[in-house]
Design an enzyme around this catalytic site. Sequence first.
Site, PDB file in Angstrom:
ATOM      1  NE  ARG A 123      -3.944   1.976   2.352  1.00 36.42           N
ATOM      2  CZ  ARG A 123      -4.424   2.592   3.417  1.00 36.42           C
ATOM      3  NH1 ARG A 123      -3.970   2.281   4.623  1.00 36.42           N
ATOM      4  NH2 ARG A 123      -5.357   3.515   3.303  1.00 36.42           N
TER       5      ARG A 123
ATOM      6  CG  HIS B   5      -1.623   5.147  -0.515  1.00 38.78           C
ATOM      7  ND1 HIS B   5      -2.456   5.749   0.411  1.00 38.78           N
ATOM      8  CD2 HIS B   5      -2.321   4.094  -1.008  1.00 38.78           C
ATOM      9  CE1 HIS B   5      -3.602   5.075   0.470  1.00 38.78           C
ATOM     10  NE2 HIS B   5      -3.536   4.058  -0.367  1.00 38.78           N
TER      11      HIS B   5
ATOM     12  CB  VAL C  45       0.251  11.282  -4.475  1.00 40.04           C
ATOM     13  CG1 VAL C  45       0.315  12.767  -4.142  1.00 40.04           C
ATOM     14  CG2 VAL C  45      -1.135  10.726  -4.192  1.00 40.04           C
TER      15      VAL C  45
ATOM     16  CD  GLU D 192       3.148  12.846  -0.829  1.00 41.14           C
ATOM     17  OE1 GLU D 192       2.881  11.643  -1.023  1.00 41.14           O
ATOM     18  OE2 GLU D 192       3.985  13.474  -1.504  1.00 41.14           O
TER      19      GLU D 192
ATOM     20  CG  ASN E 137      -1.491   8.875   2.425  1.00 46.02           C
ATOM     21  OD1 ASN E 137      -1.813   7.886   1.771  1.00 46.02           O
ATOM     22  ND2 ASN E 137      -0.942   9.951   1.870  1.00 46.02           N
TER      23      ASN E 137
ATOM     24  N   PRO F 276      -7.993   7.501  -5.391  1.00 50.07           N
ATOM     25  CG  PRO F 276      -8.336   6.268  -7.339  1.00 50.07           C
ATOM     26  CD  PRO F 276      -7.278   6.661  -6.364  1.00 50.07           C
TER      27      PRO F 276
ATOM     28  CG  HIS G 129      -7.905  -3.968  -2.633  1.00 48.85           C
ATOM     29  ND1 HIS G 129      -8.978  -3.125  -2.850  1.00 48.85           N
ATOM     30  CD2 HIS G 129      -6.885  -3.157  -2.229  1.00 48.85           C
ATOM     31  CE1 HIS G 129      -8.625  -1.870  -2.598  1.00 48.85           C
ATOM     32  NE2 HIS G 129      -7.359  -1.872  -2.221  1.00 48.85           N
TER      33      HIS G 129
ATOM     34  CG  ASP H 123      -9.430 -12.654  -0.961  1.00 52.81           C
ATOM     35  OD1 ASP H 123     -10.519 -13.249  -0.859  1.00 52.81           O
ATOM     36  OD2 ASP H 123      -8.483 -13.110  -1.622  1.00 52.81           O
TER      37      ASP H 123
ATOM     38  CG  ASP I 255      -5.472 -16.243  -3.788  1.00 52.49           C
ATOM     39  OD1 ASP I 255      -6.090 -15.160  -3.767  1.00 52.49           O
ATOM     40  OD2 ASP I 255      -5.675 -17.153  -2.961  1.00 52.49           O
TER      41      ASP I 255
END
Length: 362
Positions: A76, A80, A84, A99, A105, A177, A209, A255, A263
């Site tokens: 992540r 991020h 940006v 940031e 964040n 987003p 994700h 998930d 996966d």
Amino acid sequence: MARAGTSRAAAAVALVVAVLCASAAAEAGITRPPPVARGLSFNFYKKTCPNAEALVRGFVHDAIQRDVGLAAGLLRLHFHDCFVQGCDASLLLDDEHGEQKALPNLTLRREAITAINDIRDRLDKACGGPVVSCADILTLAARDAVVERGGPRYKVPLGRRDNVNFASHDEVNKGLPSPDANVGAMLEVLRKGNLGLDATDLVALSGAHTIGLSHCTSFENRLFPRQDSTMDAAFAAQLKQTCPAKGVSRTTPLDVRTSDVFDKMYFVNLVNRQGLLTSDQDLFTEARTRPAVQRFARSQNAFFRQFRVSMVKMGQIKVLTGDQGQVRRNCSATNNLMRTTSTAAGLPWWFVVPEAETSLVF
């Protein structure tokens, strides 16, 4: 005549084979590797820090063995950072206006940021100083975190430099987003940001994700006051056990099937209307992205192949190279630049103080 007939038959067979191969390649999601950005290369540290990748890989392996959640945290961070202002490690700068303080964040894992600085220290000792940039460390750590959880191996070009400036909170909000964003809004972010990514990249990158957690507040609008019609009823009931009302401060896996394994099951979830966030499930609802979701749900190889390509593309967004930026001694702060009025020794109006690790000063 026999020879001509044989030639036509051979040509027909070759055509059939070519069509079948093309079809198989399309099904597998095979895409040409993206070009390498100017200033980057796959052997950038071959002479200056030849063991850099092995050292990062070893650290990430040991760290994730102790804390499996760190894998999603490192991945992540990379996302991020790149979305940006480009992949420049500006996200890592620890500043009250930086940031990290922007709303998207606030839930970044502090352990992941600490891990990047710990890797920085390990590399400095091995390479005799700050040779590998924080932006490259972040890129490598994210890649290795994916591999640790069963995801695809892939090479990444290196040579990024670290930015001395961070983006404004407004830029962060526009570049990342919202969990409530639909496909149209997400594609608009890619277009406005001139990120060089398309709808297929969006689907493949969203596959990240398949590991990690989300806070109830990121999807509660899909449950209350009424259930989102695109969400499976049994799945919604399951989520309400963890998030029984709005404003609950809890987390749940992104998930539902294999939360710690990298996966294809994230895409299987979407097909079964069990995507957690609006930005997840809309990838299947939206006609422009549904075919890619279906392809990846059928074939993990197809997903992995496209993920490799899309990650390399994302990792080259607006990179700084050459004499741009700097290689930070501390990933959380810029190398100190101090003014000097002395020109007797041929010094410019500023010079770098290597041992300083405070913020940029003009």
